[in-house]
Design an enzyme around this catalytic site. Structure first.
Site, PDB file in Angstrom:
ATOM      1  N   ILE A  82       0.853  -1.190   0.000  1.00 50.78           N
ATOM      2  CA  ILE A  82       0.000   0.000   0.000  1.00 50.78           C
ATOM      3  C   ILE A  82       0.891   1.244   0.000  1.00 50.78           C
ATOM      4  CG2 ILE A  82      -1.804   1.253   1.229  1.00 50.78           C
ATOM      5  CD1 ILE A  82      -2.315  -1.597   2.633  1.00 50.78           C
ATOM      6  N   LYS A  83       0.671   2.110  -0.972  1.00 51.27           N
ATOM      7  CA  LYS A  83       1.514   3.296  -1.121  1.00 51.27           C
ATOM      8  C   LYS A  83       0.806   4.499  -0.501  1.00 51.27           C
ATOM      9  CE  LYS A  83       4.604   5.009  -4.762  1.00 51.27           C
ATOM     10  NZ  LYS A  83       4.793   5.045  -6.247  1.00 51.27           N
ATOM     11  N   LEU A  84       1.486   5.138   0.452  1.00 50.40           N
ATOM     12  CA  LEU A  84       0.917   6.263   1.198  1.00 50.40           C
ATOM     13  C   LEU A  84       1.821   7.482   1.075  1.00 50.40           C
ATOM     14  CD1 LEU A  84       0.109   4.374   4.526  1.00 50.40           C
ATOM     15  CD2 LEU A  84      -1.545   4.992   2.756  1.00 50.40           C
TER      16      LEU A  84
END
Length: 218
Positions: A82-84
């Site tokens: 998951i890219k935040l």
């Protein structure tokens, strides 16, 4: 150093995966736009193609919404990272999502202090943007050096440095020399790493001499 490819082009990903050079994939909203296909469909197909982490970016800006989007993305495949974004809300979401066992790639890092906070929040990967700093006249590689030193100072920090916004073969070499754990590279740059004029010249000469022998191997 591990190689990720920075693209949402499934044909490019398959080609590199078949060569055996690929450890993972990174995507972002701009690359998804370029692909011109439904986001979740693209991520699912990439995850089926490669075994390593596949970064899929949230679009929310508030922590609770980021967490909800992250959980949705994580359901696509076990190898989704998951890219935040590197904001306070992003770090809050990072803590929650990594606590649930998900891989998280904290992106848009432009300072060593940001990288330290991401590691404290439990990020699996931190993505410092080399090329974008270079565009401003700042040495992007110096940021990689600073993060490497800081992370090496503390055994409890196990976040991997994912050198991003790479523009050239020299960027890759310098990142490897400094000790970045991962380089995420555009397909053209990754393929270009194999190129050298002397290799091409040497091969041409060997093939010409072999032809003169009149022999075949098969």
């Amino acid at each position: 150093m591990k190689f990720f490819v920075d693209t949402a082009d499934i044909a490019e990903i398959r080609e590199l995966a078949e060569i055996g050079l690929l450890d993972g994939v990174t995507t972002n909203p701009s690359l998804i736009l370029k692909a011109g296909r439904p986001f979740k469909e693209v991520i699912a197909e990439i995850c089926e193609t490669v075994d390593g982490p596949v970064s899929a970016e949230v679009t929310a800006t508030e922590a609770d919404a980021m967490i909800a989007e992250g959980r949705t993305l994580a359901k696509i495949a076990d190898n989704v990272a998951i890219k935040l974004p590197l904001t306070l809300n992003g770090l809050k979401a990072c803590r929650v999502l990594t606590g649930e066992g998900h891989m998280v790639n904290v992106t848009l890092c432009f300072s060593a202090n940001q990288a330290l906070l991401a590691a404290k929040a439990g990020a699996t990967f931190i993505s410092p943007f080399i090329g974008r700093l270079d565009d401003l006249g700042v040495d992007g590689m110096e940021l990689i050096r600073e993060i490497r030193v800081i992370y090496d100072n503390y055994d409890m920090l196990d976040t991997e440095i994912l050198a991003a916004s790479i523009r050239s073969a020299d960027h890759v070499k310098q990142a490897a020399l400094i000790g970045a754990d991962v380089a995420t590279v555009p397909p053209a740059v990754l393929k270009g790493l194999v190129k050298h004029a002397l290799t091409d010249k040497g091969l041409e000469q060997f093939l010409a001499d072999w032809a003169k022998t009149g022999q075949t191997i098969l």
